[in-house]
Design an enzyme around this catalytic site. Sequence first.
Site, short mmCIF file in Angstrom:
data_model
loop_
_atom_site.label_atom_id
_atom_site.label_comp_id
_atom_site.label_asym_id
_atom_site.label_seq_id
_atom_site.Cartn_x
_atom_site.Cartn_y
_atom_site.Cartn_z
N ALA A 43 0.87 -1.19 0.00
CA ALA A 43 0.00 0.00 0.00
C ALA A 43 0.90 1.24 0.00
O ALA A 43 0.74 2.14 0.82
CB ALA A 43 -0.97 -0.01 1.17
N HIS B 208 6.54 6.21 1.56
CA HIS B 208 7.44 5.09 1.22
C HIS B 208 8.45 5.52 0.15
O HIS B 208 9.60 5.09 0.17
CB HIS B 208 6.62 3.90 0.70
CG HIS B 208 5.73 3.27 1.73
ND1 HIS B 208 4.37 3.39 1.72
CD2 HIS B 208 6.03 2.51 2.83
CE1 HIS B 208 3.86 2.73 2.74
NE2 HIS B 208 4.84 2.20 3.44
N VAL C 73 6.33 12.22 6.04
CA VAL C 73 5.81 12.98 4.89
C VAL C 73 4.34 13.27 5.16
O VAL C 73 3.59 12.38 5.61
CB VAL C 73 5.98 12.19 3.57
CG1 VAL C 73 5.41 12.96 2.39
CG2 VAL C 73 7.46 11.86 3.35
#
Length: 289
Positions: free
Chosen positions: A38, A43, A183
Amino acid sequence: MTLSSELVVARTREELAVALAGQRAAGLRVALVPTMGALHDGHQALMRAAAENADLVVVSIFVNPLQFGSLDDLERYPRTWEADLEVCRGAGVAVVWAPSVDVMYPPGEPEVTVSAGLLGTVFEGASRPGHFDGVLTVVAKLFGQVRPDVAVFGAKDAQQVALVRQMVGDLELGVRIVSVDTVRANDGLALSSRNDRLTSAGRAVALAVPQALAAGRAAAPSGPDAVRTAMTSALDAEPGLVLDYLTLVDPATFAEVPPGYVGPILVLVAVVVEGTRLIDNTTVTVTDR
Ligand code: PAF
């Protein structure tokens, strides 16, 4: 830095060994980004940091049953395989290591597991008993399988990063741990694979978390009690949110800071919105007044 243009997907230990054999022979440094898939921009930031710290990036995609408290939560975890591969290709990842549960845990759960110790039982660990034992067990296995020089984790999961560092130190695993800043979306919400479960109304409720963190940072010059008060009132003002914990800890030890504490503080918060658990954190510094 050497980045392969062809993404290799390895599903068995043999395929992983073949995928990494050439790199090992050439003495290239390997960075591992452990994930449960996901994949999102957070990432991607981990993958960029991995590429900056090594010659070759391996991303593991494995939804680890050992770290889920309930079968329901495990089954609800998003799986976006094709999109994940696109993210990895776009980030110049060389190898995706994607074992099945049977490949990872033959023939069932392992007999010997990693205990996360005391830090594994507080905060996230208190709300999710056994969670960090499951995380550390799979991370230790991933380190054994990939043998990375460096492994990259997101700072949003601050307790997880601390425990992985502790495990690497205590068990002398010889992997350098890099932590990458959280983030955030434009509205301030920390990126998480779980955010997709929120309705737009739920997302609006969840924004109380980054707002509370900002209130905490603003209150830092007045000391830890003021940080706690400012954050609690920001969170209490949002009735759609259930506060699990809000805690102020010493970032080096994760011990809760006493009143009058001076120095850096890691503020950890966990809430539940529409049945979805969200965590976030920020660092503030209280200076002597
Ligand atoms: O942070 C995660 O996604 C997981 O806890 C990890 C580190 C991949 C272990 O399953």
